[in-house]
Design a protein around this motif. Structure first.
Motif, PDB file in Angstrom:
ATOM      1  N   ARG A  52       1.079  10.893   1.028  1.00  0.00           N
ATOM      2  CA  ARG A  52       2.338  10.741   1.430  1.00  0.00           C
ATOM      3  C   ARG A  52       3.198   9.524   0.998  1.00  0.00           C
ATOM      4  NH1 ARG A  52       1.686   8.275   7.955  1.00  0.00           N
ATOM      5  NH2 ARG A  52       2.965   7.113   7.663  1.00  0.00           N
ATOM      6  N   GLU A  53       4.321   9.025   0.406  1.00  0.00           N
ATOM      7  CA  GLU A  53       4.076   7.815  -0.007  1.00  0.00           C
ATOM      8  C   GLU A  53       4.357   6.866   0.928  1.00  0.00           C
ATOM      9  OE1 GLU A  53       6.828   4.663   0.269  1.00  0.00           O
ATOM     10  OE2 GLU A  53       7.745   6.540   1.165  1.00  0.00           O
ATOM     11  N   ASN A  54       4.517   6.121   1.528  1.00  0.00           N
ATOM     12  CA  ASN A  54       3.679   5.215   2.464  1.00  0.00           C
ATOM     13  C   ASN A  54       4.757   3.630   2.766  1.00  0.00           C
ATOM     14  OD1 ASN A  54       1.932   4.927   4.324  1.00  0.00           O
ATOM     15  ND2 ASN A  54       0.321   3.586   3.410  1.00  0.00           N
ATOM     16  N   THR A  55       6.075   3.695   1.823  1.00  0.00           N
ATOM     17  CA  THR A  55       6.785   2.197   2.305  1.00  0.00           C
ATOM     18  C   THR A  55       7.603   2.476   2.421  1.00  0.00           C
ATOM     19  OG1 THR A  55       6.682   1.577  -0.508  1.00  0.00           O
ATOM     20  CG2 THR A  55       4.804   0.420   1.708  1.00  0.00           C
TER      21      THR A  55
ATOM     22  N   GLN B 208       1.056  -1.857   0.269  1.00  0.00           N
ATOM     23  CA  GLN B 208      -0.102   0.211   0.330  1.00  0.00           C
ATOM     24  C   GLN B 208       1.242   0.848   0.142  1.00  0.00           C
ATOM     25  OE1 GLN B 208      -2.705  -0.972   3.404  1.00  0.00           O
ATOM     26  NE2 GLN B 208      -4.067  -2.247   2.589  1.00  0.00           N
ATOM     27  N   TYR B 209       1.696   1.249  -1.273  1.00  0.00           N
ATOM     28  CA  TYR B 209       2.893   2.606  -1.155  1.00  0.00           C
ATOM     29  C   TYR B 209       2.165   3.943  -1.155  1.00  0.00           C
ATOM     30  CZ  TYR B 209       1.532   2.581  -6.579  1.00  0.00           C
ATOM     31  OH  TYR B 209       0.685   2.548  -7.493  1.00  0.00           O
ATOM     32  N   ILE B 210       0.910   4.088  -1.677  1.00  0.00           N
ATOM     33  CA  ILE B 210       0.003   5.424  -1.236  1.00  0.00           C
ATOM     34  C   ILE B 210      -0.770   5.546   0.113  1.00  0.00           C
ATOM     35  CG2 ILE B 210      -1.636   7.347  -1.960  1.00  0.00           C
ATOM     36  CD1 ILE B 210       0.736   6.823  -4.073  1.00  0.00           C
ATOM     37  N   ASN B 211      -0.442   6.838   0.664  1.00  0.00           N
ATOM     38  CA  ASN B 211      -1.152   6.804   1.609  1.00  0.00           C
ATOM     39  C   ASN B 211      -1.851   9.010   1.293  1.00  0.00           C
ATOM     40  OD1 ASN B 211      -1.700   8.850   4.229  1.00  0.00           O
ATOM     41  ND2 ASN B 211      -1.845   7.266   4.985  1.00  0.00           N
ATOM     42  N   LEU B 212      -3.071   8.531   1.053  1.00  0.00           N
ATOM     43  CA  LEU B 212      -4.113   9.606   0.572  1.00  0.00           C
ATOM     44  C   LEU B 212      -4.754  10.696   2.049  1.00  0.00           C
ATOM     45  CD1 LEU B 212      -5.202  11.084  -1.775  1.00  0.00           C
ATOM     46  CD2 LEU B 212      -7.093   9.332  -1.931  1.00  0.00           C
ATOM     47  N   ARG B 213      -4.781  11.880   2.360  1.00  0.00           N
ATOM     48  CA  ARG B 213      -5.304  12.020   2.984  1.00  0.00           C
ATOM     49  C   ARG B 213      -5.881  14.067   2.065  1.00  0.00           C
ATOM     50  NH1 ARG B 213      -2.260  11.214   8.766  1.00  0.00           N
ATOM     51  NH2 ARG B 213      -1.810   9.499   8.919  1.00  0.00           N
TER      52      ARG B 213
ATOM     53  N   SER C 228      22.622   5.917  17.631  1.00  0.00           N
ATOM     54  CA  SER C 228      21.261   5.512  16.704  1.00  0.00           C
ATOM     55  C   SER C 228      21.573   6.011  15.324  1.00  0.00           C
ATOM     56  CB  SER C 228      19.892   5.770  17.122  1.00  0.00           C
ATOM     57  OG  SER C 228      19.849   6.907  17.540  1.00  0.00           O
ATOM     58  N   VAL C 229      21.590   4.743  14.347  1.00  0.00           N
ATOM     59  CA  VAL C 229      21.406   4.676  12.922  1.00  0.00           C
ATOM     60  C   VAL C 229      20.208   4.607  12.037  1.00  0.00           C
ATOM     61  CG1 VAL C 229      22.826   5.214  10.795  1.00  0.00           C
ATOM     62  CG2 VAL C 229      23.681   4.826  12.285  1.00  0.00           C
ATOM     63  N   SER C 230      20.056   5.280  11.568  1.00  0.00           N
ATOM     64  CA  SER C 230      18.641   4.981  10.619  1.00  0.00           C
ATOM     65  C   SER C 230      18.858   5.823   9.267  1.00  0.00           C
ATOM     66  CB  SER C 230      16.820   5.991  11.121  1.00  0.00           C
ATOM     67  OG  SER C 230      15.931   5.239  10.538  1.00  0.00           O
ATOM     68  N   LEU C 231      18.398   4.686   8.226  1.00  0.00           N
ATOM     69  CA  LEU C 231      18.792   4.904   7.038  1.00  0.00           C
ATOM     70  C   LEU C 231      17.375   5.500   5.955  1.00  0.00           C
ATOM     71  CD1 LEU C 231      21.516   2.469   6.466  1.00  0.00           C
ATOM     72  CD2 LEU C 231      21.505   4.170   6.754  1.00  0.00           C
ATOM     73  N   GLY C 232      17.154   6.414   4.956  1.00  0.00           N
ATOM     74  CA  GLY C 232      16.455   7.355   4.250  1.00  0.00           C
ATOM     75  C   GLY C 232      16.436   6.120   3.125  1.00  0.00           C
TER      76      GLY C 232
ATOM     77  N   VAL D 233      -0.579  17.937  -3.130  1.00  0.00           N
ATOM     78  CA  VAL D 233       0.635  17.753  -2.532  1.00  0.00           C
ATOM     79  C   VAL D 233       1.162  16.224  -2.515  1.00  0.00           C
ATOM     80  CG1 VAL D 233       1.921  18.781  -0.383  1.00  0.00           C
ATOM     81  CG2 VAL D 233       0.083  20.338  -1.164  1.00  0.00           C
ATOM     82  N   VAL D 234       2.640  16.077  -2.977  1.00  0.00           N
ATOM     83  CA  VAL D 234       3.167  14.630  -2.604  1.00  0.00           C
ATOM     84  C   VAL D 234       4.260  14.447  -1.796  1.00  0.00           C
ATOM     85  CG1 VAL D 234       4.031  14.798  -4.864  1.00  0.00           C
ATOM     86  CG2 VAL D 234       3.842  12.470  -3.912  1.00  0.00           C
ATOM     87  N   ALA D 235       4.989  13.900  -0.290  1.00  0.00           N
ATOM     88  CA  ALA D 235       5.240  13.893   0.344  1.00  0.00           C
ATOM     89  C   ALA D 235       6.185  12.599   0.544  1.00  0.00           C
ATOM     90  CB  ALA D 235       5.134  14.332   1.598  1.00  0.00           C
ATOM     91  N   PRO D 236       7.505  12.691   1.130  1.00  0.00           N
ATOM     92  CA  PRO D 236       7.737  11.644   1.055  1.00  0.00           C
ATOM     93  C   PRO D 236       7.389  11.242   3.152  1.00  0.00           C
ATOM     94  CG  PRO D 236       9.727  13.131   0.810  1.00  0.00           C
ATOM     95  CD  PRO D 236       8.493  14.391   0.593  1.00  0.00           C
ATOM     96  N   ASN D 237       7.447   9.482   3.372  1.00  0.00           N
ATOM     97  CA  ASN D 237       6.906   9.116   4.180  1.00  0.00           C
ATOM     98  C   ASN D 237       6.839   9.598   5.290  1.00  0.00           C
ATOM     99  OD1 ASN D 237       5.666   7.080   5.894  1.00  0.00           O
ATOM    100  ND2 ASN D 237       6.499   5.475   4.706  1.00  0.00           N
ATOM    101  N   LEU D 238       8.276  10.365   5.749  1.00  0.00           N
ATOM    102  CA  LEU D 238       8.505  11.323   7.036  1.00  0.00           C
ATOM    103  C   LEU D 238       7.721  12.336   6.956  1.00  0.00           C
ATOM    104  CD1 LEU D 238       9.315  11.597  10.163  1.00  0.00           C
ATOM    105  CD2 LEU D 238      11.741  12.006   9.331  1.00  0.00           C
ATOM    106  N   PHE D 239       8.246  13.337   6.076  1.00  0.00           N
ATOM    107  CA  PHE D 239       7.284  14.601   5.974  1.00  0.00           C
ATOM    108  C   PHE D 239       6.124  15.352   6.122  1.00  0.00           C
ATOM    109  CE2 PHE D 239      11.599  15.712   4.378  1.00  0.00           C
ATOM    110  CZ  PHE D 239      12.353  16.010   5.312  1.00  0.00           C
ATOM    111  N   GLY D 240       5.606  13.464   5.018  1.00  0.00           N
ATOM    112  CA  GLY D 240       4.197  13.023   4.917  1.00  0.00           C
ATOM    113  C   GLY D 240       3.117  12.800   6.468  1.00  0.00           C
ATOM    114  N   ASP D 241       3.937  12.131   6.768  1.00  0.00           N
ATOM    115  CA  ASP D 241       2.869  11.807   7.903  1.00  0.00           C
ATOM    116  C   ASP D 241       3.069  13.290   9.146  1.00  0.00           C
ATOM    117  OD1 ASP D 241       2.048  10.166  10.777  1.00  0.00           O
ATOM    118  OD2 ASP D 241       4.181   9.472  11.458  1.00  0.00           O
ATOM    119  N   ILE D 242       4.275  13.974   8.599  1.00  0.00           N
ATOM    120  CA  ILE D 242       4.313  14.881   9.490  1.00  0.00           C
ATOM    121  C   ILE D 242       3.138  16.212   9.256  1.00  0.00           C
ATOM    122  CG2 ILE D 242       5.261  17.042  10.803  1.00  0.00           C
ATOM    123  CD1 ILE D 242       7.878  15.603  10.961  1.00  0.00           C
ATOM    124  N   ILE D 243       2.521  16.951   8.098  1.00  0.00           N
ATOM    125  CA  ILE D 243       2.194  17.370   7.717  1.00  0.00           C
ATOM    126  C   ILE D 243       0.555  17.300   7.390  1.00  0.00           C
ATOM    127  CG2 ILE D 243       4.002  18.508   6.306  1.00  0.00           C
ATOM    128  CD1 ILE D 243       2.945  17.888   3.719  1.00  0.00           C
ATOM    129  N   THR D 244       0.597  16.203   7.187  1.00  0.00           N
ATOM    130  CA  THR D 244      -0.889  15.337   7.117  1.00  0.00           C
ATOM    131  C   THR D 244      -1.509  15.838   8.845  1.00  0.00           C
ATOM    132  OG1 THR D 244       0.185  12.981   7.403  1.00  0.00           O
ATOM    133  CG2 THR D 244      -1.238  13.805   5.099  1.00  0.00           C
TER     134      THR D 244
END
Length: 381
Positions: free
Chosen positions: A128-131, A99-104, A177-181, A261-272
């Motif tokens: 929001r890109e979702n995966t 489910q690669y699209i998050n639509l709000r 800690s390390v997290s990879l985008g 508006v189309v946003a990457p996952n992290l930023f999309g989570d916030i602005i939605t």
């Protein structure tokens, strides 16, 4: 008679209460249209986990693939450690069902007040890109440190060249800690295609891409490349880039500017969530996790709200609007429009207002009012 086969997970907290109203509205709308919706209920959530020590069996994942969509309530319970249900249920569904699209939608409904001064119209979509991005699961915490952590970085962009090494030193008893985008070109391309197709289908004229490519060029340059390539196929569209910090400001200053508006996952989570706030709050905020070629999941974005669970006072508007999104997605835009029209009718006339928007109506009162409006406006054809 057309039939729709929907999997239902009511989930935790207020989930069962609001989903029951959503199901009731769906059944009423289907009856008015001379169609039928068949629901298959699944018990997954906190109670199931606490009893079985399992979040979501793989056999259920296979069953979900046989349904046209999943109608979901909420997840989260104070009895369960944070992350277990969210990752084991919601993220597992998103990833394994692709489910690669998050639509709000960000829409200001009648008789609902925005906290923004002089704003009385909002009607745009955030995709929001979702995966991928920083929600891909690739990361870890290192304990007791390393002497040093080094990364060589070469940057070559339009107006500047810079070659340098970033160094961070840690003491032997330190943790880090390390997290990879991660963004893949294939997935980014299909997110962009969906965004422009949605704009065209909904009669919108502007598509805005969000990123932070000025300080994360390695990750988001690909995002921009695919946006430009896709935009070239839609010359009738107005297109633009904006950084995530800027769009947070613009959502407050001039939100009526936006269409899609189309946003990457992290930023999309916030602005939605910001989009939900400026359009009157979480009570009216619908959401969808979409695989256009597969099984999608539709849910309100407000969470499980355990503090009011079982009191019958939760606002079911977001869940009912998520049901409308679901029907639009699985091939019944007529039923989707009917449900949204009925919701607007109830809100406009102030027939029922739940407590979060200053009324005294119950969850069931609102659902019943929407069903009554559906019958009054459309009747049985």
């Amino acid at each position: 008679m057309k039939e729709y086969d929907i999997a239902v997970m009511k989930g935790d907290g207020i989930g069962p209460e609001v989903v029951n109203e959503g199901m009731k509205v769906l059944e009423t709308a289907a009856d008015v249209c001379g169609e039928k919706i068949r629901f298959t209920s699944y018990p997954f959530g906190s109670d199931y986990y606490l009893k079985n020590k399992e979040v979501l069996p793989q056999s259920a994942m296979e069953e979900f693939k046989g349904h046209e969509a999943i109608f979901f309530g909420s997840t989260g319970d104070p009895r369960v450690k944070p992350g277990i249900l969210e990752i084991g249920l919601v993220l597992k569904l998103r990833f394994e069902l692709d489910q690669y699209i998050n639509l709000r939608p960000v829409k200001l409904y009648p008789n609902v007040t925005s906290p923004l001064k002089d704003v009385d119209t909002l009607d745009f979509y955030v995709i929001r890109e979702n995966t991928e991005d920083f929600y891909n699961g690739m990361g870890t915490v290192f304990h007791n440190g390393n002497d040093s952590f080094e990364r060589s970085l070469s940057v070559h962009r339009n107006s500047y060249d810079a070659d340098f090494t970033m160094k961070a030193s840690f003491s032997e008893d330190d943790d880090y800690s390390v997290s990879l985008g991660l963004l893949s070109r294939k997935n980014t391309r299909r997110v962009m295609e969906y965004s422009f197709n949605l704009a065209k289908r909904k009669g919108k004229s502007r598509v805005t891409a969000v990123d932070k490519s000025n300080v994360l060029p390695d990750l988001y340059s690909l995002w921009r490349e695919e946006f430009i390539k896709t935009a070239n196929k839609y010359p009738e569209m107005v297109t633009e880039f904006t950084f995530v910090d800027a769009i947070a400001m613009f959502f407050v200053e001039k939100p009526d500017k936006y269409d899609v508006v189309v946003a990457p996952n992290l930023f999309g989570d916030i602005i939605t969530d910001l989009g939900a706030a400026i359009s009157g709050g979480l009570g009216c905020a619908a959401g969808a996790n979409i695989n256009p070629e597969g099984v999608s999941m539709f849910e309100p974005i407000h969470g499980s709200a355990p503090d009011i669970a079982g009191k019958g006072i939760a606002n079911p508007t977001a869940t009912i609007l998520s049901a409308a999104l679901m029907m639009d997605n699985i091939g019944s835009p007529k039923m989707a429009d009917m449900i949204e029209t009925a919701v607007c009718d109830v809100l406009q006339k102030g027939m029922v207002r739940t407590r979060d928007v200053g009324g005294t109506g119950t969850t069931k009162d609102f659902g019943n009012a929407v069903c009554k409006s559906l019958k009054n406006i459309f009747g049985r054809k």
